[in-house]
Write a protein that holds these residues in place. Structure first.
Motif, PDB file in Angstrom:
ATOM      1  N   ARG A   3      -5.032  -7.790  36.738  1.00 32.94           N
ATOM      2  CA  ARG A   3      -4.422  -6.392  36.425  1.00 32.94           C
ATOM      3  C   ARG A   3      -3.269  -6.614  35.472  1.00 32.94           C
ATOM      4  O   ARG A   3      -2.589  -7.758  35.600  1.00 32.94           O
ATOM      5  CB  ARG A   3      -3.606  -6.260  38.001  1.00 32.94           C
ATOM      6  CG  ARG A   3      -2.750  -4.990  37.850  1.00 32.94           C
ATOM      7  CD  ARG A   3      -2.243  -4.704  39.374  1.00 32.94           C
ATOM      8  NE  ARG A   3      -1.620  -3.387  39.394  1.00 32.94           N
ATOM      9  CZ  ARG A   3      -1.484  -2.611  40.430  1.00 32.94           C
ATOM     10  NH1 ARG A   3      -1.963  -3.092  41.568  1.00 32.94           N
ATOM     11  NH2 ARG A   3      -0.861  -1.497  40.252  1.00 32.94           N
ATOM     12  N   TYR A  69       0.916   5.345  36.632  1.00 35.06           N
ATOM     13  CA  TYR A  69       1.353   4.126  37.543  1.00 35.06           C
ATOM     14  C   TYR A  69       1.924   4.399  38.798  1.00 35.06           C
ATOM     15  O   TYR A  69       2.315   3.420  39.781  1.00 35.06           O
ATOM     16  CB  TYR A  69       1.951   3.235  36.552  1.00 35.06           C
ATOM     17  CG  TYR A  69       1.603   2.723  35.355  1.00 35.06           C
ATOM     18  CD1 TYR A  69       0.218   2.336  35.168  1.00 35.06           C
ATOM     19  CD2 TYR A  69       2.326   3.014  34.097  1.00 35.06           C
ATOM     20  CE1 TYR A  69      -0.009   1.924  33.919  1.00 35.06           C
ATOM     21  CE2 TYR A  69       1.935   2.607  33.130  1.00 35.06           C
ATOM     22  CZ  TYR A  69       0.865   2.039  32.745  1.00 35.06           C
ATOM     23  OH  TYR A  69       0.391   1.915  31.594  1.00 35.06           O
ATOM     24  N   TYR A  77      -4.869   2.391  37.573  1.00 31.69           N
ATOM     25  CA  TYR A  77      -3.739   1.777  38.481  1.00 31.69           C
ATOM     26  C   TYR A  77      -2.828   2.396  39.261  1.00 31.69           C
ATOM     27  O   TYR A  77      -1.987   1.873  39.885  1.00 31.69           O
ATOM     28  CB  TYR A  77      -2.935   1.091  37.002  1.00 31.69           C
ATOM     29  CG  TYR A  77      -3.508   0.323  35.992  1.00 31.69           C
ATOM     30  CD1 TYR A  77      -4.436  -0.783  36.370  1.00 31.69           C
ATOM     31  CD2 TYR A  77      -3.298   0.502  34.727  1.00 31.69           C
ATOM     32  CE1 TYR A  77      -5.197  -1.467  35.453  1.00 31.69           C
ATOM     33  CE2 TYR A  77      -4.135   0.056  33.603  1.00 31.69           C
ATOM     34  CZ  TYR A  77      -5.195  -0.991  33.918  1.00 31.69           C
ATOM     35  OH  TYR A  77      -5.887  -1.582  32.902  1.00 31.69           O
ATOM     36  N   TYR A  85      -8.353  -1.992  40.451  1.00 32.59           N
ATOM     37  CA  TYR A  85      -7.009  -2.143  40.634  1.00 32.59           C
ATOM     38  C   TYR A  85      -6.422  -1.054  41.060  1.00 32.59           C
ATOM     39  O   TYR A  85      -5.063  -1.023  41.396  1.00 32.59           O
ATOM     40  CB  TYR A  85      -6.445  -2.623  39.249  1.00 32.59           C
ATOM     41  CG  TYR A  85      -6.893  -3.917  38.344  1.00 32.59           C
ATOM     42  CD1 TYR A  85      -6.756  -5.078  38.954  1.00 32.59           C
ATOM     43  CD2 TYR A  85      -7.344  -3.563  37.104  1.00 32.59           C
ATOM     44  CE1 TYR A  85      -7.543  -6.070  38.441  1.00 32.59           C
ATOM     45  CE2 TYR A  85      -8.115  -4.592  36.498  1.00 32.59           C
ATOM     46  CZ  TYR A  85      -8.120  -5.957  37.381  1.00 32.59           C
ATOM     47  OH  TYR A  85      -8.701  -7.132  36.527  1.00 32.59           O
TER      48      TYR A  85
END
Length: 153
Positions: A3, A69, A77, A85
């Motif tokens: 990651r 994020y 992500y 991930y």
């Protein structure tokens, strides 16, 4: 491939390990620690903080942010991403993976880390915000004692 390191993203252990540094540990550095920087801390940079970078923050990089994020983002992500991930990924290093490095792993090595609040809180927040399909998916992997209706009673 590991990651990527995302600058400014604060994370806490969010796996099912009770060992020191694990997602269910209440010791310093643990995902359920209420100490400063802990995964259950309401202080700045804590997993339950509503301030920027906190697990309960809706601001960029926050655990309840819909921006890239963020814990409520479905982008790569993000906490609601099914991509590698991602928080809803069952692939290695994903939030719903039982493999080492995954969010549903009990391993004390290669601990899964995320910017979301603790699993019971995150699940409660998802349901309150209308993310019912995502919450149901998490319930298929998360042990019942961490379901909000059991954890908070």
């Amino acid at each position: 491939m590991s990651r990527p390191n995302i600058p400014n993203l604060r994370t806490w252990p969010r796996n099912l390990s009770t060992s020191q540094g694990g997602g269910l540990s209440t010791l310093q550095g643990g995902g359920m620690s209420t100490l400063q920087y802990g995964g259950m801390s309401t202080l700045q940079y804590g997993g339950m903080s509503t301030l920027q970078y906190g697990g309960m923050s809706t601001l960029q990089y926050g655990g309840l942010s819909t921006l890239q994020y963020g814990g409520l983002s479905s982008l790569q992500y993000g906490g609601l991403s099914t991509l590698q991930y991602g928080g809803l990924s069952t692939l290695q290093y994903g939030g719903l993976s039982t493999l080492e490095g995954g969010g549903m792993s009990t391993s004390s090595s290669s601990v899964y880390r995320s910017n979301i609040p603790p699993w019971p809180v995150f699940l409660r927040e998802l349901e309150a915000r209308g993310y019912h399909a995502q919450a149901e998916l998490i319930r298929q992997y998360l042990p019942e004692f961490l379901w909000p209706e059991n954890f908070f009673n």
